[in-house]
Design a protein around this motif. Sequence first.
Motif, PDB file in Angstrom:
ATOM      1  N   PRO B  50       0.863  -0.880  -0.361  1.00 29.12           N
ATOM      2  CA  PRO B  50      -0.035   0.257   0.401  1.00 29.12           C
ATOM      3  C   PRO B  50       1.328   1.135   0.333  1.00 29.12           C
ATOM      4  O   PRO B  50       2.259   1.223   0.582  1.00 29.12           O
ATOM      5  N   PRO B  51       0.054   1.877  -0.691  1.00 29.92           N
ATOM      6  CA  PRO B  51       1.327   3.645  -0.350  1.00 29.92           C
ATOM      7  C   PRO B  51       1.235   3.848   0.348  1.00 29.92           C
ATOM      8  O   PRO B  51       0.407   5.093   1.069  1.00 29.92           O
ATOM      9  N   LEU B  52       2.176   3.509   1.569  1.00 30.14           N
ATOM     10  CA  LEU B  52       2.283   4.226   2.681  1.00 30.14           C
ATOM     11  C   LEU B  52       3.604   4.555   3.028  1.00 30.14           C
ATOM     12  O   LEU B  52       4.242   4.183   2.701  1.00 30.14           O
ATOM     13  N   ASP B  53       3.849   5.705   3.973  1.00 32.90           N
ATOM     14  CA  ASP B  53       4.943   5.993   4.478  1.00 32.90           C
ATOM     15  C   ASP B  53       5.120   5.224   5.424  1.00 32.90           C
ATOM     16  O   ASP B  53       5.447   5.293   6.446  1.00 32.90           O
ATOM     17  N   PHE B  54       6.119   4.042   5.516  1.00 31.49           N
ATOM     18  CA  PHE B  54       6.743   2.933   6.535  1.00 31.49           C
ATOM     19  C   PHE B  54       7.055   3.033   7.215  1.00 31.49           C
ATOM     20  O   PHE B  54       7.437   2.539   8.573  1.00 31.49           O
ATOM     21  N   ARG B  68     -18.271  -2.338   9.085  1.00 34.45           N
ATOM     22  CA  ARG B  68     -18.951  -2.378   9.205  1.00 34.45           C
ATOM     23  C   ARG B  68     -18.923  -0.773   8.225  1.00 34.45           C
ATOM     24  O   ARG B  68     -18.652  -0.140   9.210  1.00 34.45           O
ATOM     25  N   LYS B  69     -19.849  -0.525   7.270  1.00 35.50           N
ATOM     26  CA  LYS B  69     -19.586   0.330   6.721  1.00 35.50           C
ATOM     27  C   LYS B  69     -21.099   1.268   7.429  1.00 35.50           C
ATOM     28  O   LYS B  69     -21.831   0.509   7.229  1.00 35.50           O
ATOM     29  N   THR B  70     -20.905   2.923   7.866  1.00 33.14           N
ATOM     30  CA  THR B  70     -22.079   3.290   8.388  1.00 33.14           C
ATOM     31  C   THR B  70     -21.839   4.703   7.143  1.00 33.14           C
ATOM     32  O   THR B  70     -20.644   5.300   6.635  1.00 33.14           O
ATOM     33  N   ALA B  71     -23.005   5.571   7.715  1.00 32.77           N
ATOM     34  CA  ALA B  71     -23.111   6.365   6.901  1.00 32.77           C
ATOM     35  C   ALA B  71     -21.787   7.456   7.164  1.00 32.77           C
ATOM     36  O   ALA B  71     -20.901   8.601   6.477  1.00 32.77           O
ATOM     37  N   GLN B  72     -20.870   7.196   8.288  1.00 33.07           N
ATOM     38  CA  GLN B  72     -19.986   8.286   8.630  1.00 33.07           C
ATOM     39  C   GLN B  72     -18.556   8.081   8.228  1.00 33.07           C
ATOM     40  O   GLN B  72     -17.320   8.001   8.289  1.00 33.07           O
ATOM     41  N   GLY B  73     -18.521   6.204   7.427  1.00 29.64           N
ATOM     42  CA  GLY B  73     -17.610   5.548   7.229  1.00 29.64           C
ATOM     43  C   GLY B  73     -17.070   4.288   7.415  1.00 29.64           C
ATOM     44  O   GLY B  73     -17.907   3.579   8.303  1.00 29.64           O
ATOM     45  N   TRP B  74     -16.002   3.558   7.592  1.00 26.60           N
ATOM     46  CA  TRP B  74     -16.136   2.695   7.741  1.00 26.60           C
ATOM     47  C   TRP B  74     -16.128   2.552   9.613  1.00 26.60           C
ATOM     48  O   TRP B  74     -15.003   2.931  10.158  1.00 26.60           O
ATOM     49  N   ILE B 143      -8.775   5.062   9.286  1.00 26.04           N
ATOM     50  CA  ILE B 143      -7.971   6.072   8.133  1.00 26.04           C
ATOM     51  C   ILE B 143      -8.540   5.681   6.588  1.00 26.04           C
ATOM     52  O   ILE B 143      -9.096   6.853   5.781  1.00 26.04           O
ATOM     53  N   ASP B 144      -7.901   4.753   6.445  1.00 28.87           N
ATOM     54  CA  ASP B 144      -8.282   4.649   5.479  1.00 28.87           C
ATOM     55  C   ASP B 144      -8.196   2.533   4.790  1.00 28.87           C
ATOM     56  O   ASP B 144      -7.827   2.387   5.688  1.00 28.87           O
ATOM     57  N   VAL B 145      -8.442   2.810   4.019  1.00 29.81           N
ATOM     58  CA  VAL B 145      -8.721   1.237   3.441  1.00 29.81           C
ATOM     59  C   VAL B 145      -7.707   0.814   1.914  1.00 29.81           C
ATOM     60  O   VAL B 145      -7.768   2.283   1.130  1.00 29.81           O
ATOM     61  N   PHE B 146      -7.260  -0.228   1.609  1.00 26.71           N
ATOM     62  CA  PHE B 146      -6.158  -0.424   0.145  1.00 26.71           C
ATOM     63  C   PHE B 146      -7.126  -1.846  -0.004  1.00 26.71           C
ATOM     64  O   PHE B 146      -6.774  -2.685   0.609  1.00 26.71           O
ATOM     65  N   GLY B 152     -11.140  -7.515  -1.055  1.00 24.75           N
ATOM     66  CA  GLY B 152     -12.301  -8.233   0.296  1.00 24.75           C
ATOM     67  C   GLY B 152     -11.526  -7.474   1.284  1.00 24.75           C
ATOM     68  O   GLY B 152     -10.965  -7.125   1.763  1.00 24.75           O
ATOM     69  N   LYS B 153     -13.013  -7.535   2.695  1.00 26.82           N
ATOM     70  CA  LYS B 153     -12.796  -6.642   3.498  1.00 26.82           C
ATOM     71  C   LYS B 153     -11.461  -7.043   4.810  1.00 26.82           C
ATOM     72  O   LYS B 153     -11.325  -6.757   5.572  1.00 26.82           O
ATOM     73  N   THR B 154     -11.714  -8.567   4.802  1.00 27.15           N
ATOM     74  CA  THR B 154     -11.001  -9.703   5.369  1.00 27.15           C
ATOM     75  C   THR B 154     -10.044  -9.289   5.185  1.00 27.15           C
ATOM     76  O   THR B 154      -8.654  -9.114   5.598  1.00 27.15           O
ATOM     77  N   GLU B 155      -8.896  -9.473   4.218  1.00 22.31           N
ATOM     78  CA  GLU B 155      -7.615  -9.101   4.071  1.00 22.31           C
ATOM     79  C   GLU B 155      -7.175  -8.588   3.378  1.00 22.31           C
ATOM     80  O   GLU B 155      -5.861  -7.668   2.934  1.00 22.31           O
ATOM     81  N   ALA B 156      -7.747  -6.858   3.199  1.00 22.86           N
ATOM     82  CA  ALA B 156      -7.754  -5.770   2.836  1.00 22.86           C
ATOM     83  C   ALA B 156      -6.807  -5.376   3.902  1.00 22.86           C
ATOM     84  O   ALA B 156      -6.812  -5.610   4.584  1.00 22.86           O
ATOM     85  N   THR B 157      -5.779  -3.833   3.656  1.00 22.41           N
ATOM     86  CA  THR B 157      -5.282  -3.430   4.090  1.00 22.41           C
ATOM     87  C   THR B 157      -5.904  -2.282   4.323  1.00 22.41           C
ATOM     88  O   THR B 157      -6.085  -1.154   4.105  1.00 22.41           O
ATOM     89  N   TRP B 158      -6.036  -2.325   6.431  1.00 20.17           N
ATOM     90  CA  TRP B 158      -6.584  -1.204   6.643  1.00 20.17           C
ATOM     91  C   TRP B 158      -5.670   0.035   7.199  1.00 20.17           C
ATOM     92  O   TRP B 158      -4.924  -0.869   8.061  1.00 20.17           O
ATOM     93  N   LEU B 159      -5.569   0.994   7.499  1.00 27.98           N
ATOM     94  CA  LEU B 159      -5.199   2.126   8.262  1.00 27.98           C
ATOM     95  C   LEU B 159      -5.728   2.935   9.629  1.00 27.98           C
ATOM     96  O   LEU B 159      -6.743   2.997   9.210  1.00 27.98           O
ATOM     97  N   ILE B 160      -4.993   2.162  10.751  1.00 25.10           N
ATOM     98  CA  ILE B 160      -6.555   2.582  11.964  1.00 25.10           C
ATOM     99  C   ILE B 160      -4.901   3.129  12.371  1.00 25.10           C
ATOM    100  O   ILE B 160      -4.371   3.019  13.035  1.00 25.10           O
ATOM    101  N   GLU B 161      -6.209   4.169  13.503  1.00 23.26           N
ATOM    102  CA  GLU B 161      -5.511   4.933  14.869  1.00 23.26           C
ATOM    103  C   GLU B 161      -5.665   4.224  15.810  1.00 23.26           C
ATOM    104  O   GLU B 161      -6.805   3.928  16.542  1.00 23.26           O
ATOM    105  N   VAL B 162      -4.872   4.142  16.876  1.00 25.21           N
ATOM    106  CA  VAL B 162      -5.606   3.313  17.870  1.00 25.21           C
ATOM    107  C   VAL B 162      -4.766   4.499  19.420  1.00 25.21           C
ATOM    108  O   VAL B 162      -3.716   4.641  19.337  1.00 25.21           O
TER     109      VAL B 162
END
Lengths: 304, 211
Positions: B50-54, B68-74, B143-146, B152-162
């Motif tokens: 994914p195009p991320l600054d590692f 889950r997808k909501t009106a506000q996003g994932w 934040i984002d998904v690649f 698909g949702k399970t193998e996709a790369t999710w960018l999250i802030e924790v």
Amino acid sequence: MIPVSLLEEVMYESMRRAAVYMPSDVTLFLQKALEKEHEPLAHEHLAATLRNADMAGKGKGLICADTGFPLYFITADQHTEIEGGFSSLWKAARSAVIRATEENFLRPTMVDPISRKNPGNNLGKAIPAIDLSFIDTDMHTGSLEIIAAPKGGGSEIFGTFYRMMYPADGREGILKFIYDSVIESCYAGKVCPPAIVGVGIGGTADICMHMAKKAAVLRPIGSRNTDKDTADMEMLLEKAFLDADIGPMGAKGTYAVMGVHIEKEVTHTAALPVAVNAQCCIGRRWKATVRDDLKVTYSGDFYE
Amino acid sequence: MNNTIIDLQLPLSPEQAGSLKLGDLVTVSGLMFTGRSRFHIRAVNEDIVPPLDFSTVNCFFHTGPVMRKTAQGWETVSIEPTSSIRFEKYSGQVIRKLGIRTLIGKTTMGPDTAAALKEVSGVHLSKIGICGNMLSNQVHKVIDVFFLDELGKTEATWLIEVEQFGPFFVDIDAHGRNYFSELKQLTESRKPEAYQNLHISADFEYTDVNG
């Protein structure tokens, strides 16, 4: 006659409940183990798992995010009647799994084994799997029992072993194979211990593995095979695992195993097939019973 | 085991990684990305990442979240660590290629990953119990998904802030040690006595039908 619409609802609801509620025998075992497990890391593993299940039960997530393989174990009797015949079970299971996946009670986990493409609905040709058995009884006239068991990857991937042995390998071979397989599956918590260890002895290769799977998934924890010699092996192995210095999630500890459930079947006079199939520490399964008057009850208590 | 929980700021500094000991309980705060088998295979065999600054998104979380997808996003429904050991074939190469110093997952990893982590001064953190719902609460933001359409949702790369995400425990430290491989020596040493209790003779061998 059980209408298809009711069947769809019951198959969905049993799968949904299996995904969010921990069965009572599993909760009880984990609570008792928590009291007795003195290794700090092992203790934390159990406490976290119980907290997580509690949150899921209160609508804040799932017992485990890996909802794995959607399986149904169904029992009918000689008076059970289903609208459209028994093939409706397969149709209803597919629509139930589609709905449970859409509503995020099941993660889209089933993919093509070669291309790895994910259709996103957890369906395949034989998935959701249905194990259908018939009982001939006057006790449960016309009812249908449906057990939904989303079986997680940890248990199915790391907890499956099969060996064709020979009569000369005998009881020693059986016990060694089971012991070594379970210790291997618990390494680093692969199988998500404490595991329910299902064992099949005898039959053909597929009967053998299927016995192991049903013993792991369906038998209540603490239950014993009615055959005394088989029950003795169960107890001997359970004792051995308590002394193995491996515990919850593969940490140093005591409780790597919740129970050893062995089933046997006649086999070829030349053969001694043995299969191990484990269930993970959340023991996910939920039961629905549809009576012939169409009353439905759901239960996570497998002792009854 | 030390029961105080250390909160680690991501990206983890080599110095802090080096100070962590096997069995330490930690939480992490900051940015992380997710991936599992497909991430590893594609990164190594097809050079697709994914195009991320590692250098800033430096924590690789092995998981396939329920999203889950909501009106506000994932949003996350439950986010359970998956078995890292399955990625051993490619993990060392991914660590060296992207300079990853924090891995989070279930189980542990093998010798090549431990060697790669030692080279970059990084650690592998393993989960505590089944914990996907608690972790889900600690996801501050998706934040984002690649690669969502391809994988698909399970193998996709999710960018999250924790925030204070965990706890986890240090199972591979930055010096090449592994909690589980050290424990394995103990479990193996218990086997002769276990065989004895199971009435398996010391010289038992399975019938060999292949000469």
